[in-house]
Design a protein around this motif. Sequence first.
Motif, mmCIF file in Angstrom:
data_model
loop_
_atom_site.group_PDB
_atom_site.id
_atom_site.type_symbol
_atom_site.label_atom_id
_atom_site.label_comp_id
_atom_site.label_asym_id
_atom_site.label_seq_id
_atom_site.Cartn_x
_atom_site.Cartn_y
_atom_site.Cartn_z
ATOM 1 N N SER A 17 0.831 -1.206 0.000
ATOM 2 C CA SER A 17 0.000 0.000 0.000
ATOM 3 C C SER A 17 0.861 1.250 0.000
ATOM 4 O O SER A 17 1.993 1.241 0.511
ATOM 5 N N LEU A 18 0.301 2.283 -0.555
ATOM 6 C CA LEU A 18 0.878 3.622 -0.492
ATOM 7 C C LEU A 18 -0.269 4.618 -0.364
ATOM 8 O O LEU A 18 -1.382 4.362 -0.836
ATOM 9 N N ARG A 19 0.030 5.771 0.244
ATOM 10 C CA ARG A 19 -0.940 6.854 0.255
ATOM 11 C C ARG A 19 -0.297 8.087 -0.370
ATOM 12 O O ARG A 19 0.719 8.602 0.136
ATOM 13 N N LEU A 20 -0.890 8.554 -1.431
ATOM 14 C CA LEU A 20 -0.437 9.776 -2.086
ATOM 15 C C LEU A 20 -1.205 10.966 -1.525
ATOM 16 O O LEU A 20 -2.368 10.847 -1.143
ATOM 17 N N SER A 21 -0.517 12.102 -1.494
ATOM 18 C CA SER A 21 -1.142 13.343 -1.047
ATOM 19 C C SER A 21 -0.996 14.399 -2.131
ATOM 20 O O SER A 21 -0.002 14.421 -2.869
ATOM 21 N N CYS A 22 -1.949 15.276 -2.186
ATOM 22 C CA CYS A 22 -1.926 16.407 -3.116
ATOM 23 C C CYS A 22 -2.252 17.663 -2.309
ATOM 24 O O CYS A 22 -3.253 17.700 -1.592
ATOM 25 N N ARG A 23 -1.407 18.660 -2.402
ATOM 26 C CA ARG A 23 -1.639 19.902 -1.665
ATOM 27 C C ARG A 23 -1.338 21.084 -2.567
ATOM 28 O O ARG A 23 -0.698 20.937 -3.619
ATOM 29 N N SER A 24 -1.794 22.237 -2.136
ATOM 30 C CA SER A 24 -1.529 23.449 -2.888
ATOM 31 C C SER A 24 -1.260 24.571 -1.907
ATOM 32 O O SER A 24 -2.202 25.194 -1.401
ATOM 33 N N PRO A 25 -0.007 24.812 -1.618
ATOM 34 C CA PRO A 25 0.345 25.832 -0.631
ATOM 35 C C PRO A 25 -0.235 27.196 -0.976
ATOM 36 O O PRO A 25 -0.087 27.681 -2.098
ATOM 37 N N GLY A 26 -0.963 27.783 -0.028
ATOM 38 C CA GLY A 26 -1.463 29.130 -0.221
ATOM 39 C C GLY A 26 -2.825 29.215 -0.873
ATOM 40 O O GLY A 26 -3.368 30.317 -1.016
ATOM 41 N N PHE A 27 -3.383 28.080 -1.290
ATOM 42 C CA PHE A 27 -4.683 28.089 -1.950
ATOM 43 C C PHE A 27 -5.668 27.205 -1.186
ATOM 44 O O PHE A 27 -5.280 26.266 -0.514
ATOM 45 N N THR A 28 -6.944 27.538 -1.299
ATOM 46 C CA THR A 28 -7.996 26.767 -0.657
ATOM 47 C C THR A 28 -8.503 25.715 -1.633
ATOM 48 O O THR A 28 -9.248 26.023 -2.568
ATOM 49 N N LEU A 29 -8.108 24.471 -1.386
ATOM 50 C CA LEU A 29 -8.485 23.411 -2.313
ATOM 51 C C LEU A 29 -9.969 23.112 -2.303
ATOM 52 O O LEU A 29 -10.477 22.464 -3.221
ATOM 53 N N GLY A 30 -10.680 23.577 -1.294
ATOM 54 C CA GLY A 30 -12.111 23.309 -1.215
ATOM 55 C C GLY A 30 -12.912 23.909 -2.347
ATOM 56 O O GLY A 30 -14.068 23.542 -2.547
ATOM 57 N N TYR A 31 -12.333 24.817 -3.101
ATOM 58 C CA TYR A 31 -13.021 25.392 -4.259
ATOM 59 C C TYR A 31 -12.835 24.564 -5.531
ATOM 60 O O TYR A 31 -13.381 24.915 -6.577
ATOM 61 N N TYR A 32 -12.038 23.481 -5.437
ATOM 62 C CA TYR A 32 -11.638 22.738 -6.625
ATOM 63 C C TYR A 32 -12.087 21.287 -6.557
ATOM 64 O O TYR A 32 -11.935 20.617 -5.523
ATOM 65 N N ALA A 33 -12.613 20.791 -7.677
ATOM 66 C CA ALA A 33 -12.708 19.345 -7.845
ATOM 67 C C ALA A 33 -11.301 18.841 -8.151
ATOM 68 O O ALA A 33 -10.544 19.484 -8.883
ATOM 69 N N ILE A 34 -10.947 17.698 -7.583
ATOM 70 C CA ILE A 34 -9.586 17.164 -7.692
ATOM 71 C C ILE A 34 -9.627 15.764 -8.281
ATOM 72 O O ILE A 34 -10.492 14.953 -7.906
#
Length: 121
Positions: A17-34
């Motif tokens: 197993s692995l868990r990947l993460s996706c982040r965006s420093p300085g931005f609110t990801l809640g406004y985006y479908a990912i």
Amino acid sequence: QLQLVESGGGLVQPGGSLRLSCRSPGFTLGYYAIGWFRQAPGKEREGISCISKDGSSTNYADSVKGRFTISRDNAKNLVYLQMNSLKPEDTAVYYCAADYLSSCPLRGDYWGQGTQVTVSS
């Protein structure tokens, strides 16, 4: 300009197993479908999973259904891809992508640089 950063890739044995993460420093990801995509050498890019802005809706490609789980924590500005029962054919560069105020499936307005996942014994 939204910048996406993936992490969590690596070398894992088949069945692992692995868990990947996706982040965006300085931005609110809640406004985006990912979405998560992957591309193996010599193959076309494949969309494997997508999650709505609020996390209430998800979808998966048949190739990963039942093994991978997408989730998000908007309070932490993170989106995850939990990958279980990994197979050698899951070996690829994995990318997260985002669309602003949109829904799945993604157009792919913004992309990360990718993280390598290698499944091998």
